[in-house]
Design a protein around this motif. Structure first.
Motif, PDB file in Angstrom:
ATOM      1  N   LEU A 153       2.363 -16.819 -43.512  1.00 28.25           N
ATOM      2  CA  LEU A 153       3.486 -17.460 -42.821  1.00 28.25           C
ATOM      3  C   LEU A 153       3.678 -16.836 -41.439  1.00 28.25           C
ATOM      4  CD1 LEU A 153       6.036 -17.712 -45.788  1.00 28.25           C
ATOM      5  CD2 LEU A 153       4.989 -19.654 -44.616  1.00 28.25           C
ATOM      6  N   SER A 154       3.509 -15.521 -41.375  1.00 26.38           N
ATOM      7  CA  SER A 154       3.658 -14.819 -40.090  1.00 26.38           C
ATOM      8  C   SER A 154       2.564 -15.227 -39.112  1.00 26.38           C
ATOM      9  CB  SER A 154       3.597 -13.307 -40.286  1.00 26.38           C
ATOM     10  OG  SER A 154       4.639 -12.892 -41.122  1.00 26.38           O
ATOM     11  N   ASN A 155       1.346 -15.404 -39.654  1.00 29.52           N
ATOM     12  CA  ASN A 155       0.222 -15.789 -38.789  1.00 29.52           C
ATOM     13  C   ASN A 155       0.215 -17.280 -38.461  1.00 29.52           C
ATOM     14  OD1 ASN A 155      -0.635 -13.187 -38.964  1.00 29.52           O
ATOM     15  ND2 ASN A 155      -2.215 -13.577 -40.514  1.00 29.52           N
ATOM     16  N   GLY A 156       1.065 -18.032 -39.133  1.00 34.68           N
ATOM     17  CA  GLY A 156       1.071 -19.478 -38.914  1.00 34.68           C
ATOM     18  C   GLY A 156      -0.076 -20.199 -39.608  1.00 34.68           C
ATOM     19  N   LYS A 191      13.823 -25.348 -43.159  1.00 34.34           N
ATOM     20  CA  LYS A 191      13.920 -25.333 -41.685  1.00 34.34           C
ATOM     21  C   LYS A 191      14.474 -24.002 -41.201  1.00 34.34           C
ATOM     22  CE  LYS A 191      14.590 -30.150 -40.518  1.00 34.34           C
ATOM     23  NZ  LYS A 191      15.651 -31.129 -40.477  1.00 34.34           N
ATOM     24  N   LYS A 192      15.531 -23.542 -41.905  1.00 29.63           N
ATOM     25  CA  LYS A 192      16.149 -22.266 -41.512  1.00 29.63           C
ATOM     26  C   LYS A 192      15.150 -21.126 -41.646  1.00 29.63           C
ATOM     27  CE  LYS A 192      20.674 -23.428 -43.328  1.00 29.63           C
ATOM     28  NZ  LYS A 192      21.603 -23.056 -44.406  1.00 29.63           N
ATOM     29  N   ALA A 193      14.376 -21.146 -42.732  1.00 31.51           N
ATOM     30  CA  ALA A 193      13.391 -20.085 -42.960  1.00 31.51           C
ATOM     31  C   ALA A 193      12.303 -20.126 -41.890  1.00 31.51           C
ATOM     32  CB  ALA A 193      12.777 -20.228 -44.355  1.00 31.51           C
ATOM     33  N   ASN A 236       9.620 -18.437 -36.548  1.00 28.56           N
ATOM     34  CA  ASN A 236       9.329 -18.841 -35.173  1.00 28.56           C
ATOM     35  C   ASN A 236      10.066 -17.982 -34.156  1.00 28.56           C
ATOM     36  OD1 ASN A 236       7.895 -20.800 -36.455  1.00 28.56           O
ATOM     37  ND2 ASN A 236       9.326 -22.468 -35.996  1.00 28.56           N
ATOM     38  N   GLU A 237      11.313 -17.609 -34.511  1.00 29.23           N
ATOM     39  CA  GLU A 237      12.149 -16.944 -33.513  1.00 29.23           C
ATOM     40  C   GLU A 237      12.401 -15.476 -33.819  1.00 29.23           C
ATOM     41  OE1 GLU A 237      15.613 -19.386 -33.032  1.00 29.23           O
ATOM     42  OE2 GLU A 237      14.390 -21.176 -32.663  1.00 29.23           O
ATOM     43  N   GLY A 238      11.872 -14.983 -34.919  1.00 26.53           N
ATOM     44  CA  GLY A 238      12.061 -13.569 -35.283  1.00 26.53           C
ATOM     45  C   GLY A 238      13.153 -13.404 -36.319  1.00 26.53           C
ATOM     46  N   GLY A 239      13.039 -12.335 -37.084  1.00 30.61           N
ATOM     47  CA  GLY A 239      14.049 -12.039 -38.104  1.00 30.61           C
ATOM     48  C   GLY A 239      13.592 -12.314 -39.524  1.00 30.61           C
TER      49      GLY A 239
END
Lengths: 97, 471
Positions: free
Chosen positions: B17-20, B57-59, B64-67
């Protein structure tokens, strides 16, 4: 052996019905479990403490100051929505007296 | 990339997920596809939640934006007795068939902070009473490895959900082995934490001096991630305990083998053979093995089957058809209680309520309930003595048998209760235990190895399990 009358009385105390059609099989089941758990009556416990031990000995009552109440009625509607029978802001039950 | 849910762990999913490599939506979509294909046969989920698109979407936004944390966007199955606000929590019972939770369990609130995705609620024995899910009011779950067999219970649905690839991990609850036993039967890892380490706020109660929420996962790392996310003191549960500081992991672990407990004829020979192989493996891995004695632990199951029903009879008194849940009209208020409870509860809860009322009634209280509490202290003392002698872990098989066939024990409650023989001691003593896969039976069914540690030493369980599984 647990008698039928004893079983009926216990069921009554626990507010569950024990129909005649089930009473023999319940008696058999409960007796087999009691037979098994009776093994502990043979064990000598010596001078073991009656106080809770292990992690249970770490448990304490936790008090908090009675302050900052939430606004009255804040959760009432949500909670009452789960009630099978309600009237206004009250649970509805059959008359008691 | 294609997603192989049967192998995918939380840690590897997080990396992807982090790597897309795939999106949260693709991951969750793959779980739903699996559930659509397999759930009609296996009955792991009682309900699949329909409102996941917003959550996904929130996840994704956090990625995408960090956190994002390791649990962000991770699909989880939640046992049907753990409250998620606004969702039905039926505890596998008709009496709560339409009950919608009005608040989040603390464990759920903590997972929501990570923006994990709750896929659905998983099947269980009614009020967590059982070792096979056959006591569910909504039909049994089936073992994905052999659908003619039970997945274990009571958290069977949570085990099947992970094993069949419907979620990456799940929450179950333990009272006498209800996470470890289904983990063993389904080839997973399952943890019963120290009593007091995870808040039970929002867990529908069975036996309050025994209950703990516990996770299922496919790796030690995953189990640890979920455990760390949900543990901790909670002002809403006065039985939660603060963690002692300064715990140091021993360099060489000493494993105690309770030979007296293992001599029980109810333990299958094949299980013993598998266990001896595990002990050899532990020796090869550099663990020190010692034969130990837990003279009173053999009585744990008997103690358990007194204390638990006693607590059941008290906890289930709240189901009266007045404030929530199923209601049946009667002639007067008492008659309504009786009719509501008699129609709402299945056979096993009624059996345990009556049994509990018996052991607490005048004339039997001392001989059963009081004696059981004293025995409980003896069992705790047995473990403390062993751990004080330098043993870090006690090892046993998790279950006395491989996964049994559906219906095999359904009509013999005592035979069913024996499934908890090796798991109940840790619940009675309030100490943590883990079940990890230890190979297969001749029928190619998974077997489990259990480690039991002193209170608060989940770290030792994880460390030993990592070594054993070469993780």
């Amino acid at each position: 052996m647990v008698s039928k009358d004893e079983l009926k009385k216990l069921a009554g105390l626990a507010r569950v019905e024990l129909p005649d059609s089930e009473i023999d099989s319940f008696r058999k089941d409960i007796e087999s479990v009691l037979d098994y758990v009776r093994q502990i009556q043979e064990v000598a416990v010596g001078d073991i403490s009656e106080q809770p031990q292990g992690v249970y000995g770490l448990m304490k009552n936790r008090m908090r100051t009675d302050e900052n109440p939430h606004p009255g009625g804040e959760f009432s509607e949500e909670i009452l929505n789960q009630a099978p029978q309600k009237e206004g802001r009250h649970f509805r039950v059959k008359k008691i007296l | 990339m294609s997603i192989n849910l049967e192998k995918l762990t939380i840690t590897s999913a997080h990396r992807h997920l982090s790597n897309g490599d795939f999106s949260v939506e693709e991951l969750v979509g793959a779980c739903f596809k699996n559930i659509e294909d397999k759930n009609p046969k296996l009955n792991a989920f009682l309900e699949v939640f329909g409102d996941w698109k917003e959550e996904v979407k929130k996840a994704q936004k956090l990625f995408n934006e960090g956190g994002a944390t390791e649990l962000t966007g991770i699909p989880l199955a939640i046992k049907d007795n753990i409250l998620i606000k606004g969702k039905i929590a039926s505890a596998g019972s008709k009496i709560l068939e339409n009950y919608r939770a009005v608040y989040d369990a603390t464990a759920i609130a903590k997972l929501k902070k990570h923006q994990s995705i709750f896929i659905g609620r998983s099947n269980m024995d009614e009020f967590a009473m059982g070792s096979s899910t056959e006591n569910s009011a909504y039909g049994p779950s089936k073992n994905p490895i052999d659908p003619e067999r039970v997945p274990g219970g009571s958290s069977g649905g949570s085990a099947v959900a992970v094993s069949m690839g419907g979620a990456l991990a799940s929450l179950g609850s333990e009272t006498g082995g209800s996470v470890r036993q289904p983990a063993a039967f389904c080839g997973l890892l399952g943890l019963k934490p120290t009593y007091g380490r995870i808040s039970r706020y929002g867990l529908i109660a069975l036996g309050s001096s025994l209950d703990q929420i516990g996770p299922f996962a496919k790796s030690v790392a995953d189990l640890e991630i979920v455990f760390n996310a949900i543990k901790g003191e909670d002002s809403f549960d006065a039985t939660t305990l603060s963690e002692p500081g300064g715990l140091v992991l021993p360099k060489k672990l000493v494993v105690g083998i309770p030979r007296d407990l293992l001599s029980n004829p109810g333990i299958n020979q094949e299980v013993i053979e598998n266990f001896e192989k595990s002990v050899e493996k532990l020796t090869d891995l550099g663990f020190e093995i010692r034969d130990i004695s837990l003279p009173n632990a053999a009585h744990s199951l008997a103690v358990y089957y007194i204390i638990m029903p006693a607590e059941v009879s008290s906890n289930l008194a709240r189901f009266d058809g007045v404030r929530y849940g199923f209601h049946k009209t009667g002639d007067d208020l008492i008659d309504e209680y009786v009719k509501t409870r008699s129609s709402g509860f299945g056979r096993e809860p009624r059996r345990r309520i009556i049994l509990g009322t018996y052991v607490l009634s005048t004339g039997y209280y001392d001989a059963f309930y009081n004696k059981a509490n004293l025995m409980r202290n003896l069992i705790i003392a047995d473990f403390e003595k062993v751990f004080e002698s330098g043993v870090h872990l006690v090892a046993t098989p998790t279950t006395p048998t491989e996964a049994f066939k559906l219906g095999e024990k359904a009509n013999d409650p005592l035979a069913m209760y024996m499934s908890d023989l090796l798991t109940a001691p840790a619940n009675v003593a309030g100490i943590p235990a883990i079940s990890i896969p230890s190979g297969f039976s001749k029928n190619n069914l998974p077997l489990g190895l259990q480690f039991i540690a002193p209170a608060f030493r989940e770290d030792v369980l994880f460390s030993a399990s990592r070594k054993f599984l070469d993780e």
